[in-house]
Design a protein around this motif. Structure first.
Motif, mmCIF file in Angstrom:
data_model
loop_
_atom_site.group_PDB
_atom_site.id
_atom_site.type_symbol
_atom_site.label_atom_id
_atom_site.label_comp_id
_atom_site.label_asym_id
_atom_site.label_seq_id
_atom_site.Cartn_x
_atom_site.Cartn_y
_atom_site.Cartn_z
ATOM 1 N N SER A 185 12.807 -37.648 15.070
ATOM 2 C CA SER A 185 12.479 -38.366 15.860
ATOM 3 C C SER A 185 12.562 -40.592 15.782
ATOM 4 C CB SER A 185 10.834 -38.595 16.923
ATOM 5 O OG SER A 185 11.370 -37.977 16.989
ATOM 6 N N ARG B 283 16.418 -41.084 14.109
ATOM 7 C CA ARG B 283 17.309 -41.633 15.210
ATOM 8 C C ARG B 283 17.149 -43.387 15.850
ATOM 9 N NH1 ARG B 283 16.119 -36.030 18.822
ATOM 10 N NH2 ARG B 283 18.375 -35.166 18.329
ATOM 11 N N ARG B 284 16.418 -43.378 15.886
ATOM 12 C CA ARG B 284 15.501 -45.131 15.486
ATOM 13 C C ARG B 284 16.471 -45.882 14.763
ATOM 14 N NH1 ARG B 284 8.970 -46.165 17.044
ATOM 15 N NH2 ARG B 284 8.645 -44.457 18.319
ATOM 16 N N PRO C 174 22.188 -40.940 17.437
ATOM 17 C CA PRO C 174 20.951 -39.606 17.577
ATOM 18 C C PRO C 174 21.411 -39.167 18.045
ATOM 19 C CG PRO C 174 21.473 -42.019 19.550
ATOM 20 C CD PRO C 174 22.326 -42.487 17.858
#
Length: 211
Positions: A181, A184-185, A191
């Motif tokens: 997570s 993906r930022r 992502p």
């Protein structure tokens, strides 16, 4: 006739009794075998966790949240051939977890660089180091335009928390899902194009993370 000695009268000889043999029975007590006494020892064990309540069930793992956090660059390392290397950190269950991050040099594609998350096998937590082991594997992907990240897992290296079992405990899986997570930022990341690589214990973590 008087004056004539009477002939001697034979006297009977007393018979000597012949001994009669007697039989004496001796009663021998049978050998006594010591009695064997069995001792039963009962050891209390914890009852098994019902399957529906085990933290590693698919339902329970999916019920948890894995939001991750912004990746924080903790240290800049010597670069690779065509990529930058960092020690970066993120949050997992409120713990600061470190890992080895690589980002390709140059302009990222419009959709961003694809991601490969590395999950290492068992290494004694007290000797684990973020910048050691699996470096060559990360290098192979990093050279070809992938963002790569190898999470330490909690309790390893300088990461917070207590090390646990990767096979019977959900903590390392949570660390990996929070790492994904967080990756993906990244502004440079795509992502939608992500993958995982795992060795040994890390392979089982990959499987759990995919499910």
């Amino acid at each position: 006739q008087e004056g004539v000695d009477a002939p001697p009268v034979a006297q009977p000889i007393a018979a000597t009794p012949t001994p009669t043999p007697t039989r004496t029975l001796t009663r021998t007590s049978p050998a006594v075998t010591p009695a064997v006494t069995a001792t039963l020892t009962v050891t209390a064990t914890a009852p098994p966790i019902p399957a529906a309540e085990h933290p590693l069930t698919i339902e329970n793992m999916r019920a948890r949240a894995y939001p991750g956090s912004e990746l924080v660059i903790e240290q800049r390392l010597s670069p690779g051939v065509n990529y930058a290397r960092y020690v970066a950190s993120y949050l997992s269950d409120g713990l600061t977890i470190h890992g080895l991050l690589t980002i390709p040099n140059g302009q990222a594609p419009p959709e961003g660089w694809p991601i490969v998350l590395f999950n290492h096998g068992y290494i004694p937590p007290d000797i684990y180091r973020t910048t050691e082991r699996y470096v060559a594997y990360q290098d192979g992907f990093a050279r070809r335009g992938y963002i790569t990240f190898k999470s330490d897992y909690r309790g390893h290296g300088s990461s917070e928390g207590e090390a646990a079992s990767g096979h019977a405990n959900p903590d390392y899986t949570a660390d990996v899902l929070n790492a994904m997570s967080s990756l993906r930022r990244l502004e440079e990341a795509d992502p939608a194009r992500v993958g995982m690589w795992g060795h040994s214990m890390g392979g089982s973590i990959v499987l759990r993370s995919m499910i």
